[in-house]
Scaffold this active site. Structure first.
Site, PDB file in Angstrom:
ATOM      1  CG  HIS A   1      61.034  73.203 -90.417  1.00  0.00           C
ATOM      2  ND1 HIS A   1      61.080  74.197 -89.474  1.00  0.00           N
ATOM      3  CD2 HIS A   1      59.911  72.486 -90.148  1.00  0.00           C
ATOM      4  CE1 HIS A   1      60.037  74.089 -88.670  1.00  0.00           C
ATOM      5  NE2 HIS A   1      59.305  73.061 -89.053  1.00  0.00           N
TER       6      HIS A   1
ATOM      7  CG  ASP B   1      66.623  70.567 -89.756  1.00  0.00           C
ATOM      8  OD1 ASP B   1      66.471  69.709 -88.869  1.00  0.00           O
ATOM      9  OD2 ASP B   1      65.724  71.373 -90.085  1.00  0.00           O
TER      10      ASP B   1
ATOM     11  CD  GLN C   1      60.539  65.327 -90.053  1.00  0.00           C
ATOM     12  OE1 GLN C   1      60.181  64.155 -89.899  1.00  0.00           O
ATOM     13  NE2 GLN C   1      59.823  66.335 -89.597  1.00  0.00           N
TER      14      GLN C   1
ATOM     15  CE  LYS D   1      60.129  67.758 -86.009  1.00  0.00           C
ATOM     16  NZ  LYS D   1      58.779  68.216 -86.243  1.00  0.00           N
TER      17      LYS D   1
ATOM     18  CB  CYS E   1      57.363  75.030 -90.832  1.00  0.00           C
ATOM     19  SG  CYS E   1      56.314  75.253 -89.418  1.00  0.00           S
TER      20      CYS E   1
END
Ligand code: PLP
Length: 406
Positions: free
Chosen positions: A122, A199, A202, A225, A364
């Protein structure tokens, strides 16, 4: 047992209609809806328990501080971290990764050093590293995804060279749903004295995460999220890295003493949390994580795995639909284009008329779009409250779009 109807009933927005149709919310990859417990926690914090934190000696300030600080422990539990002082609370992944870029990498890296990224990152895990490329002459080394959208952990490990100082990769792609073997990458990087940033924006939403097992140095998550408020988030920073890191934002709360000619800083992690934080957002995040843990991350993951398999089989049946990324280990995130000239934006507009919310665009993820050779995709991303019948509604709406554009 996982009672999805009961869970749906706990998210007030899911009972509304959009364009005269029941809402089918499949844009969880962008931001998830909020359960009533989170909405109630926000209301309670503002209506009964609000004051600034870490400052006052009065009752409300102490109470707000207690509520806010408790979230550090909740995040640590949620992410499988033993020491809650390795958790920095912030506004989300973007802030977390920028903190590492400015506070750690700018301190520790030299011109010509290298950062390894995958092409499916991202922008939040790309642009801060470009800042270092532009300002310090740091070299960015890219690892491609395979044809099925998987990212071979060995390819990432093989890319590590003598000048590599950091590997920064996603745990789950926000476009393809691909899950990355971050444990293998972290172990190999540790052996070579290379830091690893994951990261987790998600992945942490869809599967149990145990940072203790992963063994990375930095792990970033974003609250909105995780069924929590926007403007909340956290990053795990391993103690050794915290000692190497300098504060990248200065202001109140992060200092111990301020004089005309010198300052002394608060202890970590407070040292990295300058200014008045997102007090209520963070309290809401704590409630959201408690809610997910009470539901059971294993159960959420199992439910979404079933949805993923079902969606895969239904979407595979549409021979005019090009689904990007078919990795074996994949979360319930599907990006696709339609044969013919239909633009992703037009498809999403038709789906919206059917009450189906998906995202269209580049997500993104510019380098991934280039790698895939597409200008944009539609993305249907599932969450803990979605159902098989919503997959059916999506497929019906896609068939309609196909008929219109055929
Ligand atoms: N990383 C990934 C994989 C994401 O999906 C997102 C959000 O879309 C981010 C980072 C950025 O998160 P935020 O905008 O909440 O900081």
């Amino acid at each position: 047992m996982y009672d999805v109807d009961q869970i749906r009933a706990e998210f007030p927005i899911l009972s509304r209609e959009v364009n005269g149709k029941p809402l089918v919310y499949l844009d969880n990859g962008a931001s998830a809806q909020k359960p009533k417990v989170v909405i109630d926690a926000i209301t309670r914090a503002y209506s009964e328990e609000y004051a600034n934190v870490h400052r006052g000696l009065h009752y409300l300030s102490n109470l707000a501080t207690e509520r806010y600080e408790a979230v550090r422990g909740t995040v640590a539990r949620f992410l499988g971290v033993r020491d809650e002082n390795e958790i920095v609370l912030n506004s989300g992944t973007t802030e977390g990764i920028n903190m590492v870029a400015y506070g750690w990498a700018m301190e520790m890296l030299q011109p010509g050093d290298e950062i390894i990224l995958s092409v499916m990152e991202h922008h939040a895990n790309i642009v801060p590293w470009h800042f270092l490329r532009e300002r310090m002459g740091i070299h960015l080394k890219w690892v491609e995804t395979a044809a099925d959208g998987s990212l071979d952990a060995q390819a990432v490990i093989d890319a590590i060279g003598p000048r590599t100082r950091l590997v920064a990769v996603t745990h789950m792609s926000n476009v393809l749903g691909t899950v990355v073997d971050v444990t293998a990458i972290s172990a190999a990087a540790r052996d070579r004295d290379v830091a690893v940033l994951i990261d987790g924006s998600q992945a942490a939403v869809h599967m149990p995460v145990c940072i203790d097992d992963i063994g990375c140095d930095f792990y970033a998550v974003t609250g909105h999220k995780l069924y929590g408020p926007s403007g909340s988030g956290a990053i795990f920073v391993r103690k050794e890295r915290m000692q190497e890191m300098r504060p990248f934002m200065g202001g109140g709360d992060m200092i111990r003493e301020v004089h005309r000619d010198f300052v002394t800083y608060n202890d970590a992690p407070m040292k990295f949390e300058a200014g008045t934080p997102g007090i209520v957002q963070t309290i809401g995040l704590g409630t959201a994580l408690d809610y997910m843990m009470a539901t059971g991350m294993d159960k959420i993951a199992a439910h979404e795995k079933d949805l993923c398999c079902y969606a895969r089989s239904r979407l595979d049946g549409l021979n005019w639909l090009n689904v990007q990324g078919q990795a074996k280990d994949k979360g319930a995130i599907f990006s696709f284009t339609l044969d013919g000239a239909a633009h992703a934006h037009d498809i999403s507009t038709i789906l919206d008329k059917r009450g189906v919310a998906v995202r269209a665009g580049q997500h993104c993820a510019g380098p991934l779009m280039e790698h895939l050779g597409v200008s944009a995709t539609c993305r249907a991303s599932f969450g803990m409250y979605n159902t098989r019948s919503e997959v059916d509604v999506l497929v019906d709406a896609l068939e309609l779009a196909h008929e219109l554009f055929a």
